[in-house]
Design a protein around this motif. Sequence first.
Motif, PDB file in Angstrom:
ATOM      1  N   LYS A  87       0.812  -1.225   0.000  1.00  9.02           N
ATOM      2  CA  LYS A  87       0.000   0.000   0.000  1.00  9.02           C
ATOM      3  C   LYS A  87       0.852   1.286   0.000  1.00  9.02           C
ATOM      4  CE  LYS A  87      -3.912  -0.141   0.679  1.00  9.02           C
ATOM      5  NZ  LYS A  87      -5.058  -0.175  -0.279  1.00  9.02           N
ATOM      6  N   LEU A  88       1.927   1.262   0.786  1.00  7.70           N
ATOM      7  CA  LEU A  88       2.679   2.514   1.060  1.00  7.70           C
ATOM      8  C   LEU A  88       4.142   2.173   1.289  1.00  7.70           C
ATOM      9  CD1 LEU A  88       2.337   5.630   1.728  1.00  7.70           C
ATOM     10  CD2 LEU A  88       2.216   4.915   4.124  1.00  7.70           C
ATOM     11  N   ARG A  89       5.024   3.056   0.786  1.00  9.62           N
ATOM     12  CA  ARG A  89       6.466   2.874   1.017  1.00  9.62           C
ATOM     13  C   ARG A  89       7.039   4.139   1.679  1.00  9.62           C
ATOM     14  NH1 ARG A  89      10.721  -0.097  -1.354  1.00  9.62           N
ATOM     15  NH2 ARG A  89       9.261  -0.995  -2.875  1.00  9.62           N
ATOM     16  N   ASP A 272      14.000   1.056   4.293  1.00  4.53           N
ATOM     17  CA  ASP A 272      12.716   1.191   3.620  1.00  4.53           C
ATOM     18  C   ASP A 272      11.656   0.454   4.425  1.00  4.53           C
ATOM     19  OD1 ASP A 272      13.810   2.633   1.649  1.00  4.53           O
ATOM     20  OD2 ASP A 272      13.498   1.190   0.031  1.00  4.53           O
ATOM     21  N   TYR A 273      10.522   1.089   4.515  1.00  3.01           N
ATOM     22  CA  TYR A 273       9.383   0.454   5.197  1.00  3.01           C
ATOM     23  C   TYR A 273       8.231   0.405   4.214  1.00  3.01           C
ATOM     24  CZ  TYR A 273       5.213   0.054   8.075  1.00  3.01           C
ATOM     25  OH  TYR A 273       4.000  -0.347   8.591  1.00  3.01           O
ATOM     26  N   VAL A 274       7.694  -0.834   4.015  1.00  2.00           N
ATOM     27  CA  VAL A 274       6.584  -1.020   3.086  1.00  2.00           C
ATOM     28  C   VAL A 274       5.372  -1.510   3.870  1.00  2.00           C
ATOM     29  CG1 VAL A 274       5.747  -2.204   1.014  1.00  2.00           C
ATOM     30  CG2 VAL A 274       8.189  -1.578   1.220  1.00  2.00           C
ATOM     31  N   SER A 275       4.278  -0.789   3.729  1.00  2.00           N
ATOM     32  CA  SER A 275       3.032  -1.183   4.397  1.00  2.00           C
ATOM     33  C   SER A 275       2.287  -2.176   3.492  1.00  2.00           C
ATOM     34  CB  SER A 275       2.174   0.052   4.664  1.00  2.00           C
ATOM     35  OG  SER A 275       0.920  -0.330   5.190  1.00  2.00           O
ATOM     36  N   VAL A 276       1.951  -3.322   4.067  1.00  2.00           N
ATOM     37  CA  VAL A 276       1.280  -4.387   3.320  1.00  2.00           C
ATOM     38  C   VAL A 276      -0.104  -4.627   3.921  1.00  2.00           C
ATOM     39  CG1 VAL A 276       1.387  -6.788   2.573  1.00  2.00           C
ATOM     40  CG2 VAL A 276       3.499  -5.431   2.762  1.00  2.00           C
ATOM     41  N   ALA A 277      -1.128  -4.695   3.045  1.00  2.00           N
ATOM     42  CA  ALA A 277      -2.496  -4.943   3.522  1.00  2.00           C
ATOM     43  C   ALA A 277      -2.756  -6.471   3.638  1.00  2.00           C
ATOM     44  CB  ALA A 277      -3.495  -4.315   2.561  1.00  2.00           C
ATOM     45  N   ASP A 278      -3.751  -6.819   4.442  1.00  2.00           N
ATOM     46  CA  ASP A 278      -4.112  -8.246   4.602  1.00  2.00           C
ATOM     47  C   ASP A 278      -4.747  -8.788   3.326  1.00  2.00           C
ATOM     48  OD1 ASP A 278      -3.208  -8.156   7.181  1.00  2.00           O
ATOM     49  OD2 ASP A 278      -5.181  -7.692   8.031  1.00  2.00           O
ATOM     50  N   ASN A 287       0.082 -13.002   7.392  1.00  2.00           N
ATOM     51  CA  ASN A 287      -0.798 -12.296   6.472  1.00  2.00           C
ATOM     52  C   ASN A 287      -0.770 -10.790   6.775  1.00  2.00           C
ATOM     53  OD1 ASN A 287      -2.700 -11.756   4.524  1.00  2.00           O
ATOM     54  ND2 ASN A 287      -4.442 -12.274   5.833  1.00  2.00           N
ATOM     55  N   GLY A 288      -0.482  -9.975   5.710  1.00  2.00           N
ATOM     56  CA  GLY A 288      -0.434  -8.511   5.863  1.00  2.00           C
ATOM     57  C   GLY A 288       0.773  -7.997   6.643  1.00  2.00           C
ATOM     58  N   LYS A 289       1.799  -8.812   6.747  1.00  2.00           N
ATOM     59  CA  LYS A 289       2.973  -8.397   7.527  1.00  2.00           C
ATOM     60  C   LYS A 289       3.748  -7.329   6.756  1.00  2.00           C
ATOM     61  CE  LYS A 289       7.032 -10.183   9.935  1.00  2.00           C
ATOM     62  NZ  LYS A 289       7.829 -11.389  10.255  1.00  2.00           N
ATOM     63  N   ASP A 290       4.059  -6.195   7.411  1.00  2.00           N
ATOM     64  CA  ASP A 290       4.809  -5.107   6.771  1.00  2.00           C
ATOM     65  C   ASP A 290       6.251  -5.529   6.522  1.00  2.00           C
ATOM     66  OD1 ASP A 290       2.538  -3.601   6.908  1.00  2.00           O
ATOM     67  OD2 ASP A 290       3.129  -2.547   8.741  1.00  2.00           O
TER      68      ASP A 290
END
Length: 414
Positions: A87-89, A272-278, A287-290
């Motif tokens: 979703k977001l970086r 870098d941090y990447v936001s991951v959705a479920d 599941n959905g782990k950033d």
Amino acid sequence: MEGRKLSFKSLLVLFTLHFSFLTYNSSAQQLESYIQVAEENNPQIQSFNLKYEIAEEKINEVNAYPDTEFGIGYFVSEPETRTGPQKLRLSVRQMLPWFGTITARENYAGSMADAEYVEIAVAKRQLALAVAQAYYRLYANEAKQKILQENIELLETFHELALNSLEVGSASAVDVLRLQMRQNDLAQQKESLEQEFNAEEVLFNNLLNREENLSVKVVDSLFIPETQPNEKERVAEVHPELLKFDKLYESVVEAEKLNLKDAAPKLGFGVDYVSVADRTDMALADNGKDILMPMVSLSIPIFNSKYKSVTKQNELRQKELQAQKDQRLNLLQTRLEEAISIRNSARVTANTFIENLEQAKDAEEILVRSYETGTIDFNDVLEIQELQLKFQTGLIESVKNYYMQAAVINYLSK
């Protein structure tokens, strides 16, 4: 008649230039106070002081790491991963110069500040020389005015004597007219000197950066010291005009050290941090782990011709500064030799004028005896007076030249 003779004899003493010499220390203290005022008020020195403060502040500017980079990105088209869509970086980056680069920058900035500080010393010396020479010009002008006034008063006495002699037939009307014309000529010379003094006084006050109409007090009289320095004057090894080139040379040395550090690799650290959705279509572990991704980067200047060129430029700059310093030293030494020669010539000239004044005094005594016997030639009076004035003003000019060149010698050798 006897009363007039005594008055005439006493006034004839004005023929001789009498210096009630003050000590040089008194003159130096007065001049030093003017120089101090000039240094405090001079806008050029204030400008150099500000430039030095800016150069010093530059050290704080270079004592810093490159800017930290922050980034944020939003996935318009979300890429799918096993654990869910991204979703977001967010990212953060920090580049670090090679070890010792910051210190090299500080040293280079400090060397440039030292060069600016030397400019202050040069400006102060040049200002002190300008003030001293203007001061001695004012002294000579005022001394000449005093001499002219004394001669005008003396001629007035001669004029009265000529009128008395005209009554008894021992002088002609031409003698009276010649004395009057000579008085008028001296008055015109004195008025011209007054105008020159006013202009020089404005210049002097401008050097001190104060109101132009302020009066300037100069010493009553100066003398040339009897003894002359035995040691040969030389341009000071640490003279600011030469020290400036040394400081600039040092700045080039520091610039090359900085150039070598800039040519070294640069390290970079980041994360870098990447936001991951479920994922909704299945149940998974994590599941959905950033995502968190640390990074290390290394910037290597493979194409380093730029740094090699800077090194070559620094080498040429060092040779240029050394050549400039040698040239400046030759010019200063030549200027010093010229000043010493003119100063010594002024001493010889002054001694000659003093001897001539003594001989003029002998002629003056002859005139006194001639008047006492009732015979006086006013043509001889005018001739002696003109010679005497020439010697008096010449002596003042020699003293002025001596001290003006002494100021130059002091500027170069101290």
